[in-house]
Design an enzyme around this catalytic site. Structure first.
Site, PDB file in Angstrom:
ATOM      1  N   SER A   1      32.037  51.877  60.728  1.00 27.85           N
ATOM      2  CA  SER A   1      32.256  52.798  61.844  1.00 27.85           C
ATOM      3  C   SER A   1      31.312  52.474  62.992  1.00 27.85           C
ATOM      4  CB  SER A   1      32.003  54.243  61.395  1.00 27.85           C
ATOM      5  OG  SER A   1      30.603  54.473  61.239  1.00 27.85           O
ATOM      6  N   ASP A   2      31.703  52.845  64.196  1.00 27.36           N
ATOM      7  CA  ASP A   2      30.714  52.925  65.253  1.00 27.36           C
ATOM      8  C   ASP A   2      29.796  54.088  64.896  1.00 27.36           C
ATOM      9  OD1 ASP A   2      29.292  52.489  67.578  1.00 27.36           O
ATOM     10  OD2 ASP A   2      31.074  52.296  68.834  1.00 27.36           O
ATOM     11  N   TRP A   3      28.596  54.063  65.434  1.00 32.23           N
ATOM     12  CA  TRP A   3      27.568  55.017  65.005  1.00 32.23           C
ATOM     13  C   TRP A   3      27.968  56.446  65.384  1.00 32.23           C
ATOM     14  CZ3 TRP A   3      26.862  50.561  63.322  1.00 32.23           C
ATOM     15  CH2 TRP A   3      25.735  50.159  62.610  1.00 32.23           C
ATOM     16  N   GLY A   4      28.184  57.282  64.369  1.00 35.17           N
ATOM     17  CA  GLY A   4      28.545  58.674  64.605  1.00 35.17           C
ATOM     18  C   GLY A   4      30.015  58.906  64.863  1.00 35.17           C
TER      19      GLY A   4
END
Length: 739
Positions: A227-230
């Site tokens: 995932s992209d962060w968050g």
């Protein structure tokens, strides 16, 4: 290191592997001998944060070389240069104990306003894909994993965590997915990062079609989807869709949600096992290397690479290169406080930073300086401008450095203009200087209109990394012959850009209404003038293109040969750009599309014949009805362009293309039925057989009526008065098309 079998781990341990152990690392399982693997930002350098981390650059990172960002590398049109950047980033990753680099970024420059365009290569998917694949192969040759991002249709920063990119499938397949596809299938990256945004309403991190059907099943991706962060909202839905690793971590609540979903029968444990196995596959990239980076050596290489990314846009009156022993006035704060990278997650703590002023002074000659303006407002604009005019009047050439501050992840630009005081400075200097050279230091294109005609020469210096100051001095002085070409069009007005009416969207949606007509595809197709076209770039020497030949090598392929000669008196590098134009097929095609390119270095007077293959995809469009790439039979014009607007040689060929593979159904139109090579004659025969003599006479007298009913689905046509055909009759005809 032998990886443990996920089947030997508890469900809780397997779930724990699927989220980070901290902000930058995967979770170790000490009792199973599984180490943590460090992931960190690194499209153009390593941002290794060892202390408290925030991902946004507020905390200091370890010193590392800031190589030319993608905006510069894209303008090199040089896969070998992209590979060298990848190799050097890989070396520094190993030296800093990094196992997986979060790069390259290959999103398409849909709008020049996108605030993250400095991290992306181009508005063209072929150029982006070739450079990205070269970067990945070279980086991974160093034993480090690459992460291609942001998958997919992530082309703006406005509302990026929630906005839905609403894109039709043909546009996705032809514009926004090909760079990812090429990198995945040719370079086999260790990871693919799912984007923040939604794609047609579904979060990219929970999009089964995107992450599983396309990425894994069609393209054969075997690595980790991170995932992209968050970015993860529903962890179980994301895992089921194909997202393996949630970052950052740890996340006890989501670990528990995965365990609960398996035990309640909502999620198959085999899905957890498959993702855990892929995450465990990263452990060979733990970054435990004795590699040592050499800052001075890497800085010198960064300068060499950056120089080949510079684009000479304009050069009237032989303003460049600067004459030896001439008096040069250097003007503008960017000459002493250069912009060399954007802000956000890719911000590098550079080992050193060259300034253009110092580098020009080191080359000798008489160099004077005036600030001209201050971006922070600490100088009086009028007084600063007057000082710059005085210095320019006393010089042979004034070199004015202008640009943008604050280009950053998270924020899109609102317009294309340089700050007003910089525009006024250029015009004021140009009125008094014998020659005026303007150097642009920006992460994307800016408007040149207010002052373009006042400048003798214009150099697109982009954001060139920490050695950009020296690289610009090398180009301005003639020590390096510029060979960069635009990887994105420079429009006359923002209103001319194809996404103007829909960027950045509204009410949580951005509609990609321009379809495949992105960048130069739009400008060339509608005849819209631009200031400088995609592919434009000047040199201090001249080149001639001769002897174009195109040989058809199959029903859907060809080979291009062309001879390039350096007709000037300096060594230089030339980019051969091959475009394909066609009207074949049932879909609207752009006026021309880049289908092959290469960069060749030539000595004065030297000629070289280059050969470029045009494989199936060079001629194909994506058929949304058949769900496949199709090459229509017909004429194709292969063009060699000086840029996307100026064709210097062309040759037309005829390709057999694909056999008609139209699949009919009862919902296909009457026109499609009649046009089918097998079903058409049978249907016409059945219609004629069931018609009365009066109906046949009326049909012959009103032959144009068939066009009126051609769009009616076949099953509905059966309900017209006087029809003798039945559903069973059509079904029998359908059977003949599948034998």
């Amino acid at each position: 290191m032998q990886q443990p079998d996920p089947a030997a781990l508890s469900l809780e341990d397997k779930a724990s592997l699927l989220a980070g152990g901290d902000f930058w690392s995967t979770r170790p399982l000490d009792e199973a001998g599984v180490p943590a693997v460090v992931l960190t930002d690194g499209p153009h350098g390593i941002r290794r944060q060892r202390a408290d981390a925030d991902h946004l650059g507020f905390h200091a990172s370890e010193p590392a070389t800031c190589f030319p960002p993608a905006v510069a590398v894209g303008s090199s049109w040089d896969s070998e240069l992209a590979a060298k950047v990848g190799e050097l980033v890989g070396r520094e990753a190993r030296a800093l104990g990094v196992g997986v680099v979060l790069g390259p970024s290959v999103n398409i420059k849909r709008s020049p306003l996108c605030g993250r365009n400095f991290e992306y290569y181009s508005e063209d998917p072929l150029l982006s894909g070739v450079l990205g694949a070269a970067f990945v192969r070279a980086l991974q040759s160093q034993g480090v994993g690459a992460t291609v991002k942001h998958f997919a249709a992530n082309n703006q920063e406005t509302g990026r965590m929630r906005v839905s990119s609403d894109v039709d499938e043909r546009t996705l397949r032809e514009i926004y997915l090909p760079a990812f596809e090429r990198i995945v299938t040719e370079a086999r990256p260790a990871a693919v990062m799912a984007a923040y945004n939604r794609v047609n309403g579904v979060p990219a991190s929970e999009n089964h079609w995107l992450l599983t059907e396309v990425l894994r099943e069609e393209w054969g991706f075997e690595g980790v989807v991170v995932s992209d962060w968050g970015a993860v909202g529903d962890r179980v839905a994301a895992l089921a869709a194909g997202l393996d690793l949630q970052m950052p971590g740890p996340d006890a609540a989501n670990d528990a949600a995965i365990v609960r979903a398996v035990r309640e029968g909502v999620l198959d444990e085999a899905v957890v096992d498959a993702s855990a196995r892929r995450v465990l596959g990263l452990t060979g990239l733990a970054g435990n290397s004795a590699e040592t980076a050499v800052p001075a050596e890497h800085h010198a290489l960064a300068r060499e690479l950056a120089a080949d990314c510079v684009v000479l846009l304009k050069n009237d009156n032989a303003a460049l290169p600067l004459a030896e022993h001439s008096r040069v006035a250097v003007i503008g704060e960017f000459a002493t406080v250069p912009a060399f990278q954007g802000d956000g997650s890719s911000r590098i703590n550079a080992t050193r930073v060259d300034t253009p002023l110092d580098a020009l002074r080191e080359l000798g000659g008489t160099v004077t300086y005036a600030a001209g303006f201050a971006s922070d407002g600490t100088l009086d604009p009028e007084e600063s401008r007057e000082e710059a005019v005085r210095v320019a009047r006393e010089a042979d050439t004034a070199v004015v450095f202008v640009g943008l501050r604050g280009e950053t992840e998270g924020t899109d630009r609102e317009h294309l203009e340089l700050p007003a005081e910089q525009r006024e400075l250029v015009r004021a200097v140009a009125t008094v200087a014998p020659r005026t050279v303007v150097v642009l230091t920006t992460g994307g294109v800016v408007s040149l209109e207010e002052w373009h005609d006042d400048a003798d020469a214009i150099v697109a210096g982009w954001l060139l990394g920490q050695a950009g100051g020296g690289a610009l001095a090398d180009v301005l002085s003639g020590a390096v012959n510029p060979s960069g070409h635009l990887a994105e069009s420079v429009p006359l007005r923002l209103e001319d850009t194809p996404s103007y009416l829909t960027f950045p969207g509204e009410a949580g949606h951005v509609r990609y209404g321009e379809g495949v007509m992105v960048g130069y595809r739009h400008y060339e197709s509608v005849g819209r003038a631009v200031r400088y076209p995609f592919g434009h770039g000047l040199s201090y020497t001249t080149f001639r293109t001769d002897n174009l030949s195109v040989d058809v090598t199959g029903d859907d392929s060809a080979t291009v040969r062309v001879t390039v000669t350096n007709t000037g008196d300096r060594a230089g590098k030339h980019v051969v750009q091959v475009y394909v134009a066609t009207t074949a097929g049932p879909v609207r095609r752009p006026a021309r599309e880049l289908r092959a390119f290469t960069k060749v270095a030539l000595r004065p007077g030297e000629s070289r014949t280059v050969e470029l293959p045009l494989e199936r995809r060079a001629f194909a469009y994506y058929d949304i009805e058949q769900g496949r790439w199709t090459v229509a039979s017909g004429a194709y014009t292969v063009q060699v362009g000086e840029n996307a607007s100026r064709v210097v040689a062309e040759q037309s060929v005829t390709l057999a293309g694909d056999a008609d593979g139209t699949v009919l159904s009862l919902d296909s139109s009457l026109g499609e039925w009649l046009a089918h090579p097998v079903a058409g004659p049978l249907l016409q025969q059945a219609l004629d057989a069931g018609a009365t003599e009066e109906q046949r006479q009326q049909s012959e007298a009103n032959s144009g009526l068939i066009h009126m009913v051609a769009s009616i689905p076949a099953r509905q046509f059966l309900h017209f008065p006087g029809m003798s055909l039945s559903i069973d009759d059509l079904a029998r005809i359908l059977e003949t098309t599948t034998r």
